[in-house]
Design a protein around this motif. Structure first.
Motif, short mmCIF file in Angstrom:
data_model
loop_
_atom_site.label_atom_id
_atom_site.label_comp_id
_atom_site.label_asym_id
_atom_site.label_seq_id
_atom_site.Cartn_x
_atom_site.Cartn_y
_atom_site.Cartn_z
N LEU A 1 0.36 -1.18 -0.06
CA LEU A 1 -0.12 -0.33 -0.02
C LEU A 1 0.79 1.21 0.25
CD1 LEU A 1 -2.57 -0.44 2.38
CD2 LEU A 1 -2.73 -1.00 -0.10
N ILE A 2 1.88 1.40 0.60
CA ILE A 2 2.78 2.59 0.80
C ILE A 2 3.32 2.94 -0.31
CG2 ILE A 2 4.94 3.74 1.75
CD1 ILE A 2 3.80 2.19 4.24
N CYS A 3 4.39 1.33 -0.80
CA CYS A 3 4.54 1.78 -2.40
C CYS A 3 3.48 2.10 -3.18
CB CYS A 3 5.76 0.03 -2.86
SG CYS A 3 6.80 -0.32 -1.69
N GLY A 4 2.48 1.66 -3.72
CA GLY A 4 1.28 2.17 -4.11
C GLY A 4 0.53 3.65 -4.24
N ALA A 5 0.75 3.46 -3.07
CA ALA A 5 0.44 5.23 -2.48
C ALA A 5 1.66 6.11 -3.29
CB ALA A 5 0.59 5.48 -1.40
N ALA A 6 3.21 5.72 -2.94
CA ALA A 6 3.67 6.60 -3.82
C ALA A 6 4.43 6.60 -5.15
CB ALA A 6 5.99 6.17 -3.51
N ALA A 7 4.11 5.38 -5.31
CA ALA A 7 4.10 5.55 -6.93
C ALA A 7 3.35 6.54 -7.22
CB ALA A 7 4.30 3.83 -7.70
N ALA A 8 2.27 6.22 -7.33
CA ALA A 8 1.06 7.25 -8.06
C ALA A 8 1.30 7.72 -7.92
CB ALA A 8 -0.13 6.91 -6.74
N LEU A 9 1.61 9.24 -6.71
CA LEU A 9 2.38 10.20 -6.51
C LEU A 9 2.97 11.03 -7.18
CD1 LEU A 9 2.09 10.89 -3.00
CD2 LEU A 9 0.48 11.31 -4.50
N LEU A 10 4.19 10.58 -7.67
CA LEU A 10 4.97 10.02 -8.67
C LEU A 10 5.03 9.85 -10.13
CD1 LEU A 10 7.72 8.29 -7.64
CD2 LEU A 10 8.28 10.07 -7.61
N ALA A 11 3.28 9.36 -10.00
CA ALA A 11 2.62 9.23 -11.69
C ALA A 11 1.59 10.22 -11.39
CB ALA A 11 1.97 8.40 -12.08
N THR A 12 1.44 11.30 -11.62
CA THR A 12 0.66 12.60 -11.53
C THR A 12 1.66 13.52 -11.67
OG1 THR A 12 -0.66 11.29 -9.58
CG2 THR A 12 -1.34 13.94 -10.48
N ASP A 13 1.01 13.85 -12.65
CA ASP A 13 1.40 15.07 -12.95
C ASP A 13 0.77 16.27 -13.09
OD1 ASP A 13 2.54 15.91 -17.12
OD2 ASP A 13 2.91 17.08 -15.00
N ALA A 14 1.29 17.09 -12.02
CA ALA A 14 0.42 18.26 -11.33
C ALA A 14 0.22 18.88 -12.34
CB ALA A 14 1.27 18.37 -10.11
N GLY A 15 0.87 19.37 -13.62
CA GLY A 15 1.62 20.06 -14.15
C GLY A 15 0.70 20.17 -15.52
N ALA A 16 -0.08 18.64 -15.87
CA ALA A 16 -0.74 18.48 -17.28
C ALA A 16 -2.26 19.30 -17.05
CB ALA A 16 -1.06 17.24 -17.09
N GLN B 1 1.00 0.81 -8.47
CA GLN B 1 1.42 1.85 -9.28
C GLN B 1 0.92 0.77 -11.22
OE1 GLN B 1 0.07 4.55 -9.34
NE2 GLN B 1 0.16 4.88 -12.40
N ASP B 2 -0.68 0.59 -11.36
CA ASP B 2 -0.60 0.25 -12.99
C ASP B 2 -0.18 0.66 -13.90
OD1 ASP B 2 -3.52 -0.71 -11.19
OD2 ASP B 2 -4.63 0.60 -12.42
N LYS B 3 0.16 -0.14 -14.57
CA LYS B 3 1.24 -0.21 -15.65
C LYS B 3 0.67 -1.18 -17.06
CE LYS B 3 5.28 0.18 -12.14
NZ LYS B 3 5.48 1.05 -12.04
N TYR B 4 1.94 -0.03 -17.60
CA TYR B 4 1.95 -0.92 -19.86
C TYR B 4 3.12 -0.90 -20.18
CZ TYR B 4 1.80 3.98 -20.83
OH TYR B 4 2.42 5.81 -21.11
N ALA B 5 3.25 -2.03 -20.09
CA ALA B 5 4.38 -2.50 -21.32
C ALA B 5 4.44 -2.59 -22.49
CB ALA B 5 5.29 -3.39 -20.63
N TYR B 6 5.52 -2.60 -23.51
CA TYR B 6 5.81 -2.86 -24.86
C TYR B 6 6.20 -3.89 -25.38
CZ TYR B 6 4.56 2.80 -24.87
OH TYR B 6 4.22 4.07 -25.28
N ASN B 7 5.67 -4.64 -26.33
CA ASN B 7 6.34 -5.79 -26.75
C ASN B 7 7.54 -5.12 -27.97
OD1 ASN B 7 6.70 -8.19 -29.05
ND2 ASN B 7 4.44 -8.73 -28.77
N LEU B 8 8.78 -5.57 -28.08
CA LEU B 8 9.82 -4.81 -29.15
C LEU B 8 9.78 -5.78 -30.11
CD1 LEU B 8 12.44 -3.37 -26.25
CD2 LEU B 8 10.29 -2.05 -27.21
N GLY B 9 9.10 -7.00 -30.66
CA GLY B 9 9.45 -7.79 -31.07
C GLY B 9 9.49 -9.11 -30.11
N GLN B 10 10.55 -10.30 -31.06
CA GLN B 10 11.13 -11.28 -30.88
C GLN B 10 12.50 -11.92 -30.58
OE1 GLN B 10 8.60 -11.09 -33.66
NE2 GLN B 10 7.26 -10.34 -32.14
#
Length: 602
Positions: free
Chosen positions: A11-26, A339-348
């Protein structure tokens, strides 16, 4: 077992990651796509398909082949709890989702069983042609019913009966023998604990197979008798919609081992023409999102190429795969306890396994990741070619109605480059604050406590609408990206080159209107417009007349260009289906336009 939801560290790590991912100036108030709630689209009682005490999961498809997307809802108590609910068949009748469960989905080959109305603890549902007859069938996954008899403890396959000789749809029938009596790992005839099912032709024999993910203990304290454990299963279709358990012959023990299986997809991950199985297991060991590779030389066998754990996955739960950056390769969106995430498939790589890019954080404008989540979807909401992402908020294991769904805008860019998935917001007012969240028109309190989101073009205007099933009930949200809807073209044109269209509003709403337009007719001629309630094509005047018998004949002149337009007004009255066609005499020849199916409130 590791109880992930009791982990303070997570929970603590998730909350910290969420704050880092929030773009306050977006940038705020980016109005990239707009939705509008329309209560008239849900028939009597349909809003109650979900509730604080009733979880729901959706699947869509045109079951009766009338051109309108229908909806099946499976229901159970929230989270991992013992209990059952009847399920629902919601037929799309001219744009209105109407409960027709008793009429079309209560048949069964088991004495005393009532089809979809039989209460079950179904967690997932999928719609596809499983019997190979051209009609869509329904399969459900069931959990926490180990001691029940097979019909209510195993997956249930509802066969689409198609039409009768008069063209009337016969509905769905539960057929018990389609799914085999399965055995636990110790050979016992008990029910499995299946959470999700995926469908695909893994062995390339022309039919659809099934993969189920299984779970063991729960965070709600429901233990599992070790002798009753299943692990994941692969069921193989015989070509006629009867399935056998092909797990042990095609997959290793490691490839099916799950602690709490949360998701499964069948997707060609490495572009070799064979479907891989992507699955997630949470809560203990194993814990991750895994790709089970299909043998390119022996389709349907997964043992040779084995398993790949997608790197960077921390505390996984739900996921989806789809091509986020338009490079032709399926990428990953993953809901995480942190923190929810996404990743790219770069090939094989040289072994034909996916090379994965690093996990990327979502971007938030005035909000943040507020904790655990549920079902994930990758879909293009604004029709710009760049698929967006949606993550429902209710955890299917330990349910809570306090968080909300997140919808992420794919900002696009160069094909194959990295993209930004950003949750837009009207205001920088926090996660549950004022203003719209994710998409224009939907506020935070209209997104919180979401079990599932059904995405389909329910009103046939070309974009994806949403039915959102929440603790507070279900709601229909119309996508306003496209607003010009055209009624279904039935063909049958000729002789001649006349074209008949009816386009405008969906004509089942109060105040709706559309325009009937005829082009390509003889100039300054009298156009005959027969209208009927039935579609029974017959030969007439060397052409094909579709509305037979016709009940009304409208006559109107074409102009100097051979065109004609007529206004049509719809209403909120119950939808009726009409059939229209235009016939014009051109010299000595009678010419026929295409026929159009018109659904409107009369």
């Amino acid at each position: 077992m590791s109880l992930r939801r009791n982990s303070v560290h997570t929970l603590i790590c998730g909350a910290a990651a969420a704050l880092l991912a929030t773009d306050a100036g977006a940038q705020l108030n980016v109005q990239w796509v707009t939705f509008q709630q329309d209560a008239t689209r849900l028939g009597t009682g349909v809003t109650a398909v979900s509730a604080q005490t009733t979880d729901v999961d959706f699947a869509t498809g045109d079951l009766d082949q009338d051109g309108w997307i229908d909806l099946v809802a499976v229901r159970k108590p929230p989270g991992s709890t013992i209990g059952k609910r009847p399920n629902m068949l919601l037929m799309n009748e001219g744009g209105v989702l109407t409960d027709r469960t008793a009429q079309y989905a209560s048949a069964s080959d088991v004495v005393g069983d009532q089809g979809l109305l039989t209460p079950t603890s179904a967690r997932d549902v999928q719609i596809a042609d499983l019997t190979g007859d051209g009609w869509l069938d329904v399969i459900t996954a069931i959990s926490l019913a180990e001691g029940d008899p097979k019909p209510t403890s195993h997956p249930r396959l509802y066969v689409n009966l198609g039409n009768d000789a008069s063209g009337n749809w016969l509905g769905l029938r539960f057929e018990n023998a389609r799914i085999p009596q399965m055995l636990s790992k110790t050979g016992l005839q008990v029910g499995p604990r299946f959470i999700e099912v995926s469908l695909g032709d893994v062995d390339l024999d022309g039919d659809l197979d099934m993969h189920f993910v299984d779970h063991d203990e729960t965070t709600t304290g429901i233990g599992e008798n070790a002798a009753w454990d299943y692990d994941d299963r692969l069921l193989i279709n015989d070509g006629n919609g009867y399935f056998t358990d092909g797990t042990s012959a095609r997959m290793t023990n490691a490839q099916v081992l799950s602690e709490f299986g949360t998701g499964t997809r069948m997707v060609d991950m490495n572009a070799d023409g064979k479907l891989e199985i992507v699955r997630a297991s949470a809560n203990g060991s194993p814990q991750g999102v895994y790709v089970e590779y299909n043998d390119p030389a022996n389709a349907g066998n997964f043992k040779l190429y084995g398993e790949q754990s997608i790197p960077g996955v921390a505390s996984p739960y739900a996921f989806d795969v789809g091509d986020l950056n338009q490079d032709g390769r399926p990428d990953l969106v993953q809901e995480d306890d942190g923190q929810d995430k996404y990743a790219y498939n770069l090939g094989q790589d040289a072994l034909h396994k996916v090379t994965w890019g690093p996990m990327k954080n979502f971007t938030y404008a005035g909000a943040n990741d507020d904790g655990f989540g549920g079902n994930c979807y990758i879909e293009d909401l604004d029709l710009d070619g760049w698929p967006d992402a949606l993550i429902a908020d209710i955890d299917i294991d330990a349910a809570s109605c306090s968080s909300r769904t997140h919808i992420f805008h794919n900002l696009g860019g160069a094909v194959g480059a990295q993209v930004t998935l950003k949750e837009e917001a009207e205001l920088s007012s926090g996660n549950m604050g004022a203003g719209w969240k994710g998409v224009v028109g939907i506020a935070a309190n209209q997104l919180n406590g979401t079990y599932d989101i059904s995405l389909a073009d329910f009103d046939r205007d070309g974009d994806l609408d949403m039915v959102i099933g929440r603790c507070a009930g279900a709601a229909y949200w119309e996508n306003l990206t496209t607003t010009n809807f055209c009624q279904e073209d039935l063909g049958f044109g000729g002789p001649g080159s006349m074209a008949l269209t009816i386009c405008g509003d969906v004509l089942t709403e109060p105040g709706s209107s559309a325009t009937l337009e005829l082009t390509g007719a003889a100039p300054n001629a009298l156009a005959y417009l027969p209208i009927g309630f039935t579609n029974a094509p017959m030969s007439a005047k060397d052409g094909t007349l579709v509305p037979v018998p016709w009940i009304v004949m409208i006559m109107a002149p074409t102009d100097a260009t051979g065109s004609m337009t007529l206004p049509i007004a719809g209403s909120g009255n119950p939808a009726q289906t009409l059939y229209l066609q235009t016939v014009v005499k051109n010299g000595a020849t009678w010419e026929f336009s295409n026929a159009v199916q018109l659904v409107m409130g009369l």
